[in-house]
Structure formats: structure tokens, C-alpha cells
Design a protein around this motif. Sequence first.
Motif, PDB file in Angstrom:
ATOM      1  N   ASP A 113       6.829  -2.439 -10.925  1.00 48.81           N
ATOM      2  CA  ASP A 113       5.692  -2.781 -11.767  1.00 48.81           C
ATOM      3  C   ASP A 113       6.042  -2.658 -13.250  1.00 48.81           C
ATOM      4  O   ASP A 113       6.068  -3.644 -13.967  1.00 48.81           O
ATOM      5  N   SER A 114       6.334  -1.439 -13.702  1.00 53.08           N
ATOM      6  CA  SER A 114       6.558  -1.206 -15.139  1.00 53.08           C
ATOM      7  C   SER A 114       7.744  -0.275 -15.342  1.00 53.08           C
ATOM      8  O   SER A 114       8.076   0.550 -14.478  1.00 53.08           O
ATOM      9  N   MET A 115       8.368  -0.401 -16.558  1.00 53.27           N
ATOM     10  CA  MET A 115       9.452   0.490 -16.978  1.00 53.27           C
ATOM     11  C   MET A 115       9.154   0.929 -18.411  1.00 53.27           C
ATOM     12  O   MET A 115       8.684   0.132 -19.225  1.00 53.27           O
ATOM     13  N   TRP A 116       9.452   2.188 -18.713  1.00 53.82           N
ATOM     14  CA  TRP A 116       9.248   2.689 -20.068  1.00 53.82           C
ATOM     15  C   TRP A 116      10.150   3.890 -20.301  1.00 53.82           C
ATOM     16  O   TRP A 116      10.735   4.448 -19.356  1.00 53.82           O
TER      17      TRP A 116
ATOM     18  N   SER B 163       4.125  -1.115  -7.719  1.00 52.43           N
ATOM     19  CA  SER B 163       2.758  -1.649  -7.731  1.00 52.43           C
ATOM     20  C   SER B 163       1.752  -0.751  -7.026  1.00 52.43           C
ATOM     21  O   SER B 163       0.548  -0.958  -7.166  1.00 52.43           O
ATOM     22  N   VAL B 164       2.216   0.241  -6.276  1.00 54.28           N
ATOM     23  CA  VAL B 164       1.276   1.146  -5.614  1.00 54.28           C
ATOM     24  C   VAL B 164       1.295   2.534  -6.241  1.00 54.28           C
ATOM     25  O   VAL B 164       0.738   3.478  -5.699  1.00 54.28           O
ATOM     26  N   GLY B 165       1.987   2.655  -7.404  1.00 56.38           N
ATOM     27  CA  GLY B 165       1.910   3.899  -8.161  1.00 56.38           C
ATOM     28  C   GLY B 165       2.999   4.911  -7.899  1.00 56.38           C
ATOM     29  O   GLY B 165       2.980   5.995  -8.482  1.00 56.38           O
TER      30      GLY B 165
ATOM     31  N   ILE C 278       0.853  -1.187   0.000  1.00 54.84           N
ATOM     32  CA  ILE C 278       0.000   0.000   0.000  1.00 54.84           C
ATOM     33  C   ILE C 278       0.892   1.241   0.000  1.00 54.84           C
ATOM     34  O   ILE C 278       1.907   1.291   0.700  1.00 54.84           O
ATOM     35  N   GLY C 279       0.495   2.224  -0.794  1.00 59.06           N
ATOM     36  CA  GLY C 279       1.314   3.413  -0.952  1.00 59.06           C
ATOM     37  C   GLY C 279       1.001   4.500   0.058  1.00 59.06           C
ATOM     38  O   GLY C 279       0.650   4.240   1.209  1.00 59.06           O
ATOM     39  N   ALA C 280       1.111   5.754  -0.390  1.00 60.64           N
ATOM     40  CA  ALA C 280       0.953   6.886   0.511  1.00 60.64           C
ATOM     41  C   ALA C 280      -0.491   7.109   0.937  1.00 60.64           C
ATOM     42  O   ALA C 280      -0.748   7.687   1.996  1.00 60.64           O
ATOM     43  N   THR C 281      -1.426   6.660   0.133  1.00 64.03           N
ATOM     44  CA  THR C 281      -2.839   6.829   0.475  1.00 64.03           C
ATOM     45  C   THR C 281      -3.290   5.706   1.392  1.00 64.03           C
ATOM     46  O   THR C 281      -3.110   4.524   1.075  1.00 64.03           O
ATOM     47  N   ALA C 282      -3.869   6.076   2.535  1.00 64.39           N
ATOM     48  CA  ALA C 282      -4.318   5.076   3.509  1.00 64.39           C
ATOM     49  C   ALA C 282      -5.304   4.109   2.864  1.00 64.39           C
ATOM     50  O   ALA C 282      -6.144   4.516   2.058  1.00 64.39           O
TER      51      ALA C 282
ATOM     52  N   LYS D  22       3.775  -0.907   3.827  1.00 61.95           N
ATOM     53  CA  LYS D  22       3.671   0.474   3.369  1.00 61.95           C
ATOM     54  C   LYS D  22       4.883   0.800   2.506  1.00 61.95           C
ATOM     55  O   LYS D  22       6.025   0.551   2.895  1.00 61.95           O
ATOM     56  N   ASP D  23       4.624   1.345   1.330  1.00 59.86           N
ATOM     57  CA  ASP D  23       5.690   1.675   0.381  1.00 59.86           C
ATOM     58  C   ASP D  23       5.393   3.036  -0.215  1.00 59.86           C
ATOM     59  O   ASP D  23       4.462   3.198  -1.004  1.00 59.86           O
ATOM     60  N   VAL D  24       6.185   4.032   0.176  1.00 64.51           N
ATOM     61  CA  VAL D  24       6.008   5.387  -0.370  1.00 64.51           C
ATOM     62  C   VAL D  24       7.245   5.847  -1.139  1.00 64.51           C
ATOM     63  O   VAL D  24       7.344   7.005  -1.525  1.00 64.51           O
TER      64      VAL D  24
END
Length: 337
Positions: A222-225, A265-267, A114-118, A187-189
Motif C-alpha cells: 500500500d504505502s512506503m515512508w 492494503s490490510v494494515g 483481508i488481514g488478521a481480523t475476521a 487472507k494476508d497476515v
Amino acid sequence: LTVRKDVTAPTINIISPTLNELFGTYAPSFNVEIYDANLDSMWYTLDNGLTNTIFTTNETISQSAWDVLPNGNVIIRFYANDSVGNIEFAEVTIRKDVNAPIIAINNPQNSDVIGATAPNFDISIDELNLDKTWYSLNGGNNITFTGLTGTINQALWDALFEGNVIIRFYANDTLGRIGFVEVTVRKDVTAPTINIISPTLNELFGTYAPSFNVEIYDANLDSMWYTLDNGLTNTIFTTNETISQSAWDVLPNGNVIIRFYANDSVGNIEFADVTIRKDVNAPIIAINNPQNSDVIGATAPNFDISIDELNLDKTWYSLNGGNNITFTGLIGTINQA
């Protein structure tokens, strides 16, 4: 001879327990008022008469009889008779609940990132006599909530360090029994890290698109571009490779910014870029002097040229297809020998 005729049954008034009153592990006490001038016996049953318990004064329901009853409604029926067999009963329905609330967490799941948003939550609770619900994060303050869905407090989530977070949900019933269940999320920010090994700053490339070597790290990658046109066209990649030739071909000569992106994965998203140079044209040379058809004597002529080339490397000349003579600058004298 004087006798007394008695055809009236005893009167029974149940003071307590009261209708739908809730009880837990411990058997309830009772208070009943029973009156008859010729009172003989008093008893109660919890199982519609299969088992009868005689009493002589108000007391507590038999604990052993209470223990075998399932959760739910319990009918206590009080009986009394008199010495000539007149009988009466009165009953009250109460509720038994010996189990703490049972909680199931539908969302989030163990090991969710889960990212920065609760995060939102969704739970189920098996409890007919639910009183309150609350949760805590890593054993911190209790946050009361209502309903079965909601969002974790953002301020509390913000205060947590990255890494594992234990979300524990609690519920109690009206008798004070507490049930809880917990889930561990991460938690991953922090956005991915990107290190561009090649190409390097101001490196020069021609017709053929350059290859790239980037190091990208994130535990939840998640992704690379990459993009060559500030995001108008994005090209996804999964390993180091060569820049798209078709994308390279449409670029004009000059500086080219290659921007590499990565998200998790959490943006969480990061980018890094490098500016390189593209040059697909050969140098353009103009001879200012000598001119075509000039007549030159024994002394070797001077020359004066102009060169249109931003990435000039070397200059040289030859006479009648002979040896190449290297020179620097744009003016000089033809080799006299």
C-alpha cells in the motif's frame, strides 16, 4: 304419492390441508368430509373454476394442475352438489414454494484482501419461508447465524492459512430446500519485507542528504515512508530517491537513524532501520606547541596539536606554503631537511 323435498346443500369440512400450510414441488393431498343424503358430485378447482377436477375420494391434488401454479398463495376450493342441484363450496388458502433460497453476497467481494481480523459480512436472501442460515470456511464446520449481517468467527479465521479462503453462505426454507453462494477472498497476515541496500551501517555523510536504495516487497503493498526523527515527521516515497534535504539540514551532527516503513492494503506494517553518521563541520585544530613568536634555532622544532574531529582522516602541514608533509598522531617534529 310420497316425495322428498331437499333444499339443503351438502356440508363440506376441510380437514387438510390447513390454512397457510406450505407445500413445495409435490402437490398436496387433501382430506375433506362431505355429507349429503343425496350427494351427487364432488370437485375442486385451483384457478377459480377455470379448471375443475372431479374426485370421488380423498386423494392428492392433480400434479399437473399444481405444476403450472406460480409460487405464492393457492386457493383450493372444494365443491359438492346433490341430485337436485343444491351446491356448496368451501376453500382453504395454502402456500406454494418450489424455489430454494436465493442468496446474494454484498460484502465481502471476490478477491478482497483481508488481514488478521475476521471480516464482516452482508448478504441478501430472497426467500419468503426462510428457516436457517449458516456459513462455512473452506468447506469446514458450519456456523449458524441469524440476520443478514455479522462477523466471521474469529477463532476459525485465525486457524486458516494465508491465501485464498472460500466463504460459502447457505440458507434453507421450511421445506428443506437449500441454496448457497460463495465468495473467495484472500487472507494476508504477513507484513511487507524491507531490505536496506544503502546507505550502510555507520556510513558517513556531510552536508548533502544521502540517497537510499531499499527493496520492499508485498503482494498487496500500500504505502512506503521513512522518518529521521522517530516518527515525528514521516516522508512518503514511491521509489528510491534522496532523503529530504530540508529534513537532513535540521539534524545535528552525529548518529542518524533512518527508519523505513511499509504497510499493505490490510494494515500489516513493517519497518527496518539503519544508523548512519552526519558530519558537516571541518576538523578544529589547536596548536599547543610551538607558540606564535617562538624563536627557534637550527634544529627543527617539535609540534603538539589537538584536533576536534570524530571522523578524522588525514593530517599534514606545510612550511611557508610549500609542500604538504603528511604525518600521523598529534605530536611530532618538523621535517629537518
